[in-house]
Design a protein around this motif. Sequence first.
Motif, PDB file in Angstrom:
ATOM      1  N   GLY A  41       1.363   5.483  -0.027  1.00  0.00           N
ATOM      2  CA  GLY A  41       0.762   6.704   0.487  1.00  0.00           C
ATOM      3  C   GLY A  41       1.246   7.916  -0.286  1.00  0.00           C
ATOM      4  N   TYR A  78      -2.856   4.199  -5.746  1.00  0.00           N
ATOM      5  CA  TYR A  78      -3.043   4.976  -4.519  1.00  0.00           C
ATOM      6  C   TYR A  78      -4.510   5.051  -4.140  1.00  0.00           C
ATOM      7  CZ  TYR A  78      -3.613   8.994  -1.466  1.00  0.00           C
ATOM      8  OH  TYR A  78      -3.979   9.819  -0.438  1.00  0.00           O
ATOM      9  N   ASN A  83      -6.390   7.403   2.486  1.00  0.00           N
ATOM     10  CA  ASN A  83      -6.681   6.854   3.806  1.00  0.00           C
ATOM     11  C   ASN A  83      -7.970   7.511   4.282  1.00  0.00           C
ATOM     12  OD1 ASN A  83      -6.865   6.520   6.609  1.00  0.00           O
ATOM     13  ND2 ASN A  83      -4.654   6.320   6.812  1.00  0.00           N
ATOM     14  N   LYS A 137       0.853  -1.187   0.000  1.00  0.00           N
ATOM     15  CA  LYS A 137       0.000   0.000   0.000  1.00  0.00           C
ATOM     16  C   LYS A 137       0.888   1.235   0.000  1.00  0.00           C
ATOM     17  CE  LYS A 137      -3.902   2.074   2.222  1.00  0.00           C
ATOM     18  NZ  LYS A 137      -5.052   1.893   3.050  1.00  0.00           N
TER      19      LYS A 137
END
Length: 135
Positions: free
Chosen positions: A4, A47, A50, A2
């Motif tokens: 960020g 991407y 969050n 993952k």
Amino acid sequence: MKYGMKDIAKRANVSLTTVSLVLNNKESRISTQKKQEIKQIAKEMNYQPNSAAVLLSKQISYNIGLIVPDITNPFFTELTQFINRKLRENGYFTLFVDSGNSYLGEKQAIQNMISRGVDGILLVPSSEFFFSRSR
């Protein structure tokens, strides 16, 4: 893996603020070419924002707490389904608690929901609530 915004910033050789401005479509003096590059890198890295961080920055959770005394009671079952449906139609999620017809259960549920940052609480008070409010 993952990725960020920091990863995107490093690969694009720009600041984290620049990446944030571009991905959030904020007005800036960043060139169109650089914006396209950042968006392409984000796409290549698959991407995904969050959601907890986004909601925290907006100070909204889109969660509403619903506390009922007894879900096995057909009235509360129907009420819960109706409320849940209406909240979903308006972009909210329901955090549901059956208080067990207990004032203490309601009190604990309210405290827990507040600590989780719900946007509101709907309480159907138990019969104990009316006799225990002085506690």
